[in-house]
Enzyme design. Structure first.
Site, mmCIF file in Angstrom:
data_model
loop_
_atom_site.group_PDB
_atom_site.id
_atom_site.type_symbol
_atom_site.label_atom_id
_atom_site.label_comp_id
_atom_site.label_asym_id
_atom_site.label_seq_id
_atom_site.Cartn_x
_atom_site.Cartn_y
_atom_site.Cartn_z
ATOM 1 N N HIS A 24 4.454 0.836 -5.050
ATOM 2 C CA HIS A 24 3.430 1.463 -4.208
ATOM 3 C C HIS A 24 2.537 0.456 -3.514
ATOM 4 O O HIS A 24 1.736 0.816 -2.666
ATOM 5 C CB HIS A 24 2.584 2.426 -5.052
ATOM 6 N N LEU A 57 -3.343 6.000 1.946
ATOM 7 C CA LEU A 57 -3.186 7.440 2.154
ATOM 8 C C LEU A 57 -4.394 8.039 2.846
ATOM 9 O O LEU A 57 -4.292 9.080 3.501
ATOM 10 C CB LEU A 57 -2.955 8.125 0.807
ATOM 11 N N ARG A 113 0.632 6.102 -15.497
ATOM 12 C CA ARG A 113 -0.128 7.281 -15.919
ATOM 13 C C ARG A 113 0.680 8.551 -15.749
ATOM 14 O O ARG A 113 1.452 8.669 -14.797
ATOM 15 C CB ARG A 113 -1.390 7.426 -15.074
ATOM 16 N N LYS A 164 -3.937 8.705 6.436
ATOM 17 C CA LYS A 164 -3.104 9.882 6.721
ATOM 18 C C LYS A 164 -3.868 11.174 6.443
ATOM 19 O O LYS A 164 -3.692 12.177 7.132
ATOM 20 C CB LYS A 164 -1.822 9.816 5.888
ATOM 21 N N GLU A 165 -4.731 11.125 5.418
ATOM 22 C CA GLU A 165 -5.522 12.320 5.100
ATOM 23 C C GLU A 165 -6.496 12.633 6.240
ATOM 24 O O GLU A 165 -6.701 13.792 6.593
ATOM 25 C CB GLU A 165 -6.294 12.099 3.790
ATOM 26 N N ASP A 188 -2.868 -3.386 2.022
ATOM 27 C CA ASP A 188 -2.760 -2.084 1.378
ATOM 28 C C ASP A 188 -1.310 -1.660 1.454
ATOM 29 O O ASP A 188 -0.705 -1.716 2.529
ATOM 30 C CB ASP A 188 -3.649 -1.079 2.127
ATOM 31 N N ASP A 242 32.999 -16.135 -24.163
ATOM 32 C CA ASP A 242 31.883 -16.267 -23.213
ATOM 33 C C ASP A 242 31.834 -15.081 -22.252
ATOM 34 O O ASP A 242 32.833 -14.746 -21.633
ATOM 35 C CB ASP A 242 32.034 -17.548 -22.398
ATOM 36 N N LYS A 275 -9.523 -3.640 -0.281
ATOM 37 C CA LYS A 275 -9.838 -2.670 0.769
ATOM 38 C C LYS A 275 -10.716 -3.263 1.863
ATOM 39 O O LYS A 275 -10.982 -2.613 2.867
ATOM 40 C CB LYS A 275 -10.496 -1.427 0.168
ATOM 41 N N ASP A 332 35.819 -10.424 -20.033
ATOM 42 C CA ASP A 332 34.897 -10.261 -18.898
ATOM 43 C C ASP A 332 35.312 -10.951 -17.605
ATOM 44 O O ASP A 332 34.655 -10.780 -16.597
ATOM 45 C CB ASP A 332 33.511 -10.784 -19.271
ATOM 46 N N ASP A 380 6.121 1.716 -9.680
ATOM 47 C CA ASP A 380 5.032 0.767 -9.480
ATOM 48 C C ASP A 380 4.988 -0.493 -10.346
ATOM 49 O O ASP A 380 5.779 -0.684 -11.251
ATOM 50 C CB ASP A 380 3.705 1.506 -9.539
HETATM 51 C C1 GDG Z 1 -2.031 2.810 -4.100
HETATM 52 C C2 GDG Z 1 -1.835 1.720 -3.050
HETATM 53 C C3 GDG Z 1 -0.772 3.403 -1.563
HETATM 54 C C4 GDG Z 1 -10.621 8.100 -2.687
HETATM 55 N N1 GDG Z 1 -11.923 8.339 -2.902
HETATM 56 C C5 GDG Z 1 -12.012 9.593 -3.360
HETATM 57 C C6 GDG Z 1 -10.736 10.133 -3.434
HETATM 58 N N2 GDG Z 1 -9.898 9.199 -3.030
HETATM 59 C C7 GDG Z 1 -8.446 9.389 -2.913
HETATM 60 C C8 GDG Z 1 -8.002 9.411 -1.490
HETATM 61 C C9 GDG Z 1 -6.561 9.001 -1.594
HETATM 62 C C10 GDG Z 1 -6.548 8.112 -2.811
HETATM 63 O O1 GDG Z 1 -7.761 8.317 -3.498
HETATM 64 C C11 GDG Z 1 -6.478 6.635 -2.434
HETATM 65 O O2 GDG Z 1 -5.183 6.340 -1.998
HETATM 66 P P1 GDG Z 1 -4.847 5.039 -1.170
HETATM 67 O O3 GDG Z 1 -3.462 5.126 -0.697
HETATM 68 O O4 GDG Z 1 -5.808 4.927 -0.062
HETATM 69 O O5 GDG Z 1 -5.083 3.798 -2.146
HETATM 70 P P2 GDG Z 1 -4.759 3.365 -3.688
HETATM 71 O O6 GDG Z 1 -5.507 4.190 -4.655
HETATM 72 O O7 GDG Z 1 -5.057 1.914 -3.732
HETATM 73 O O8 GDG Z 1 -3.195 3.631 -3.919
HETATM 74 C C12 GDG Z 1 -1.856 2.339 -1.664
HETATM 75 C C13 GDG Z 1 -0.878 4.390 -2.705
HETATM 76 O O9 GDG Z 1 -0.902 3.723 -3.955
HETATM 77 C C14 GDG Z 1 0.313 5.348 -2.697
HETATM 78 O O10 GDG Z 1 1.510 4.674 -2.797
HETATM 79 O O11 GDG Z 1 -0.959 4.102 -0.350
HETATM 80 O O12 GDG Z 1 -1.617 1.346 -0.697
HETATM 81 O O13 GDG Z 1 -2.855 0.727 -3.156
HETATM 82 O O14 GDG Z 1 -5.732 10.107 -1.825
HETATM 83 O O15 GDG Z 1 -8.198 10.716 -0.967
HETATM 84 N N3 GDG Z 1 -10.481 11.381 -3.842
HETATM 85 C C15 GDG Z 1 -11.534 12.140 -4.212
HETATM 86 N N4 GDG Z 1 -12.819 11.672 -4.177
HETATM 87 C C16 GDG Z 1 -13.098 10.423 -3.765
HETATM 88 O O16 GDG Z 1 -14.253 10.025 -3.750
HETATM 89 N N5 GDG Z 1 -11.314 13.398 -4.604
#
Ligand code: GDG
Length: 740
Positions: free
Chosen positions: A165, A376, A10, A379-380, A372, A503, A278, A683, A141
């Site tokens: 990822h 993220l 994307r 971390k958030e 997973d 070849d 998840k 080659d 990815d």
């Molecule tokens: C793939 C890999 C890897 C979720 N619900 C809402 C919302 N979110 C946001 C979160 C976070 C993101 O979506 C999810 O990121 P994750 O890392 O948890 O998981 P995947 O989407 O599966 O991502 C994963 C990632 O790629 C990066 O490499 O970490 O392991 O599977 O940012 O905040 N955001 C909003 N509303 C929601 O209801 N605005």
């Protein structure tokens, strides 16, 4: 800083139509945040799918292309059918479950591969079109695993990064995929391959070794004679933004409201995309287990579970959603009292500020995926807790666990352990909470997404520079030039004599030499070039004359068999031999080599007019490589003092007449076509004799990796064909007429 070409499934913006108007909205997400800054700093471009463009009118499509261009993005259009096959069926229906260890979810009859290949090809073509020498390419990815290999074919000398990822599973699991070899080879087109954790990187190296037979040297994989660096680059988040949200007045107001609404109850938060990786049902069961075991929690804890809808076109996700809905209903039915409801379930996407408020209000974040890549959300949660409070209960099967060791790490498959840790988190003394959260914040704030992106790109630069250096010394081919650069070096010279190995030069190397018949393209190129008045073409090979004659005998070119033992010049019917009768050394050499052919499974002996060749391309290299060493030593012993020469080749050991090598052919061609510019292409090690014998003015070209005295290098047979195509198209009208 070099310009960056990014490619991901994307784009960071998505197009849609609202009330007849084209709308471009940013696609929120960690990747966009991390890479947009880098893209801007490098004046880079981003290539990806802009959304369902088949819904647009032709005018809207033109408008879209312009508006994407303004943002330095390039859209790769997909049809509805391609989205269904490449994205939903293959990427999300096959790769996603497999990479997350979920064999059960693989379809019985997996499909979509052709579409996956086709769309990957389209991405690769878009990258190649945009590429300018010196650019760096970064592909993202599991949807685009074939792209690095496809780009490498066209741009052998490019710096190509690939980042996965999601997890990379054990090779024992990856081998289940029918297309495992193609996918691995695709990724191994990169210069640098990055994963979230050292463990995924390890599994990937093992898969390359076990499934493709690659040699592993430290952190690098050697594939097709090229070293590929494989490392861990744990992705971070926009930590500053979340830290700021955690202190934002509006967000804090919302935190107050949430806490007032909860009354005496403490909040546990759980946030994911609604995805079966998840572990949402098990998390609910663990929560239920905690309520069962620790009755005091029943009135004092409330779980707020946000499950953002995801991939709703995929059947497995719809079913999963139903099972989560049911489970929430059942548990709530069991524990709801007039005063409290234990689970507040929100199955929609919330705005980021509300997410931040939940993070900030929750005493505990329960993040327990079954697998997973990183996660993220964990971390958030940490970054938002500027108050240094809150406890993170984190699955040890999330990539994030490798960095966040101060969280309470749990095995998501062990409901008792998860339940017990939830209780422990809720009862943790404030001092311990602060201590742990401080450590976690130190980690998350320092290793943010900007640092991740910078680290990766810096490592890619360094790896690329190293690859170019190594190529000059014989490993890899990153010092390769483009075919048109060789045409430019030939310059004004119109009268050419082109000497080509067969070849590995005109056709790719294959496991069984008899399968390397020339295809239509090779025949067409040789016959066109050979037919030009000012071009003389010669093919030189280690093969027997009968084979060369059968495959290429009808073409207007010279043929040279067994490294020059026999030659058939252009326009002649007869072969000229440079040696009479079988050489005397065949007698002592044959029994030794026959013994190796018998003893090493998959190897065989080939007997030519004046050469014996032991082939081991189809044998297990771990057995055959050391055997080849021994055979060489034994032969050198047995043939000491004879006029035989023992030479290693590409998975062969060959004994042939000393003094007969491809170098003599170059001398003969030069003599036959005096005054022509010589172009010599080959080659392997036997072709080095040609390069060495060629005059200073010759254009010598080594194909593929290996130490060489040639002046130029091309990536592979495809590039050789491109070169021949360019030479065949040179404007011949201006050429002075001359005889051959
Ligand atoms: C793939 C890999 C890897 C979720 N619900 C809402 C919302 N979110 C946001 C979160 C976070 C993101 O979506 C999810 O990121 P994750 O890392 O948890 O998981 P995947 O989407 O599966 O991502 C994963 C990632 O790629 C990066 O490499 O970490 O392991 O599977 O940012 O905040 N955001 C909003 N509303 C929601 O209801 N605005």
């Amino acid at each position: 800083m070099p310009r960056l070409i990014l490619a991901s499934n994307r784009l960071p913006v998505a197009a849609r139509v609202e009330r007849g108007e084209l709308v471009l909205a940013p696609t929120a997400g960690g990747l966009a945040t991390g890479l947009l800054g880098l893209q801007a700093r490098s004046s880079g471009i981003w290539i990806g799918w802009p959304g369902e463009t088949w819904r647009l009118t032709p005018a809207q499509r033109r408008e879209l292309a312009d508006r994407l261009a303004e943002r330095n993005t390039i859209g790769v259009d997909l049809s509805a059918n391609e989205v269904a096959r490449y994205y939903e069926e293959f990427s999300n229906g096959i790769l996603w479950p497999l990479l997350h260890y979920d064999l059960e979810r693989l379809p019985h009859d997996p499909g979509g591969w052709e579409a996956y290949e086709r769309v990957n090809r389209r991405f690769a073509e878009a990258i190649v079109r945009e590429y300018r020498p010196g650019d760096q390419i970064w592909v993202h990815d599991y949807q685009l695993m074939l792209v690095p290999g496809m780009v490498r074919q066209e741009l052998p000398g490019a710096a190509i990064g690939f980042f996965l990822h999601v997890p990379f599973p054990s090779s024992e699991l990856f081998r289940v995929l029918r297309w495992r070899g193609e996918l691995l080879a695709g990724i191994l087109g990169a210069t640098l391959v990055g994963f979230h954790t050292a463990s995924y990187a390890y599994h990937f190296r093992r898969a390359a070794a076990n499934l493709l037979g690659c040699e592993i040297r430290g952190e690098r994989v050697i594939f097709n004679g090229r070293p590929i660096a494989v490392g861990d680059f744990p992705m971070g988040i926009d930590a500053e933004a979340f830290d700021g949200l955690g202190q934002n007045r509006k967000v804090l107001g919302e935190v107050n409201r949430l806490q007032r609404a909860a009354g005496d109850a403490r909040l546990v938060v759980s946030i994911d995309r609604l995805d079966y990786t998840k572990g949402i049902p098990r998390r609910l069961l663990a929560f239920e287990r905690a309520l069962e075991r620790y009755p005091s929690l029943r009135e004092t804890v409330r779980l707020i579970m946000v499950a953002a809808p995801s991939r709703e076109n995929v059947g497995a996700y719809r079913e999963y959603r139903r099972s989560v809905d049911e489970l929430v209903g059942r548990i709530n039915g069991r524990y709801t009292t007039l005063g409290t409801t234990p689970i507040h379930y929100i199955s929609r996407t919330l705005p980021r500020e509300r997410l931040a408020a939940l993070y900030r209000a929750a005493s505990v974040a329960m993040i327990t995926p079954l697998r997973d890549g990183m996660n993220l959300v964990a971390k958030e949660y940490v970054a938002t807790r500027a108050d240094e409070d809150g406890v993170l209960v984190l699955s040890e099967l999330a990539g994030a666990a490798a960095e966040l060791s101060s969280a309470l790490l749990v095995n998501p498959y062990d409901l008792d352990e998860v339940a017990e840790n939830l209780r422990r988190a809720l009862q943790m003394p404030a001092a311990e909470r602060r201590e742990r959260m401080r450590t976690l914040r130190g980690q998350v704030l320092a290793h943010d997404v900007h640092r991740w992106a910078d680290d990766f790109v810096r490592a890619l630069s360094a790896e690329h520079r190293r690859a170019v250096r190594l190529a000059r010394r014989g490993l890899g081919f990153e010092d390769a030039v483009r075919p048109d650069e060789i045409v430019a070096a030939i310059g004004e010279a119109r009268r050419l004599a082109i000497v080509l190995d067969y070849d590995g030069t005109l056709v790719p190397l294959v496991a069984r030499p008899e399968d390397a018949r020339p295809d239509e393209e090779v025949i067409r190129l040789l016959s066109t070039l050979g037919g030009l008045p000012d071009v003389a073409v010669h093919v030189v090979s280690g093969r027997r004359r009968s084979e060369l004659e059968a495959w290429l005998g009808g073409l207007p070119i010279g043929l040279h068999a067994e490294h020059g033992l026999a030659s058939r010049f252009i326009g002649r019917k007869r072969w000229r031999r440079r040696l009479d009768g079988p050489p005397a050394w065949v007698q002592p050499a044959r029994p030794v080599m026959e013994r190796y052919a018998r003893e090493i499974p998959g190897s065989h002996l080939e007997e030519k007019e004046a050469a014996l060749v032991w082939h081991y391309r189809t044998a297990d290299s771990r057995i055959a490589e050391p055997a080849a060493e021994r055979l060489r030593a034994e032969l050198e012993d047995a043939l000491d003092g004879s006029d035989a020469r023992v030479t290693p080749g590409s998975r062969i050991v060959e004994v042939r007449q000393a003094g007969v090598d491809k170098g003599i052919v170059v001398g003969a061609v030069e003599a036959a076509h005096a005054g022509r510019r010589l172009v010599v292409v080959g080659d392997d090690t036997t072709d080095e004799d040609m390069f060495a014998a060629a005059p200073e003015t010759a254009i010598t070209v080594r194909v593929g990796p290996g130490r060489t005295v040639a002046r130029y290098r091309l990536g592979g047979p495809d590039q050789v064909r491109a070169l021949l195509g360019l030479l065949a198209r040179r404007d011949d009208e201006s050429w002075p007429a001359s005889e051959r």
